[in-house]
Scaffold this active site. Structure first.
Site, PDB file in Angstrom:
ATOM      1  CB  CYS A  84      -0.894  -0.020   1.238  1.00 13.72           C
ATOM      2  SG  CYS A  84      -1.814   1.498   1.519  1.00 13.72           S
ATOM      3  CB  SER A  85       1.195   4.127  -2.331  1.00 11.80           C
ATOM      4  OG  SER A  85      -0.142   4.592  -2.347  1.00 11.80           O
TER       5      SER A  85
END
Length: 113
Positions: free
Chosen positions: A10-11
């Site tokens: 997940c960024s």
């Protein structure tokens, strides 16, 4: 010590981890999809976040939409959903002492420092 409940895919979670690493404090990185929460850990984190379990749900997740959305769920039902499907938990969660925050955006981490 700071604990970050992290998903490396997940960024937003990666951004939160970088922010925490730059604080030069001792940190524990917990990849909660690989090492899921116990029920007591999850209840403790929700208490520190000072939110209802529904506020921790990733409502756009396919599993949520297909299996839970629109149902009359109790807090206990949502906790059980998290334990069965940890990807339903919003991320990253950053904990320091008795305080916690969902670090979206990452600047929210400042609230618990």
């Amino acid at each position: 010590m700071i604990t970050i409940y992290h998903n490396p895919r997940c960024s937003k979670s990666r951004d939160g981890l970088c922010f925490v690493e730059d604080l030069n404090e001792e940190i524990e990185v917990r990849k909660y999809l690989d090492e899921p929460f116990t029920k007591s850990e999850l209840l403790d984190v929700i208490k520190k976040l000072n939110i209802k379990p529904i506020e921790l749900v990733r409502t756009n997740e396919k599993d949520w939409k297909e299996n839970y959305k629109g149902k009359d769920l109790s807090d206990a039902d949502i906790i059980e959903a998290f334990l069965k499907n940890p990807k339903l938990i919003e991320r990253p969660i950053v904990v320091k002492g008795n305080k916690a925050v969902i670090a979206r955006p990452k600047e929210k981490i400042k609230e618990i420092l």
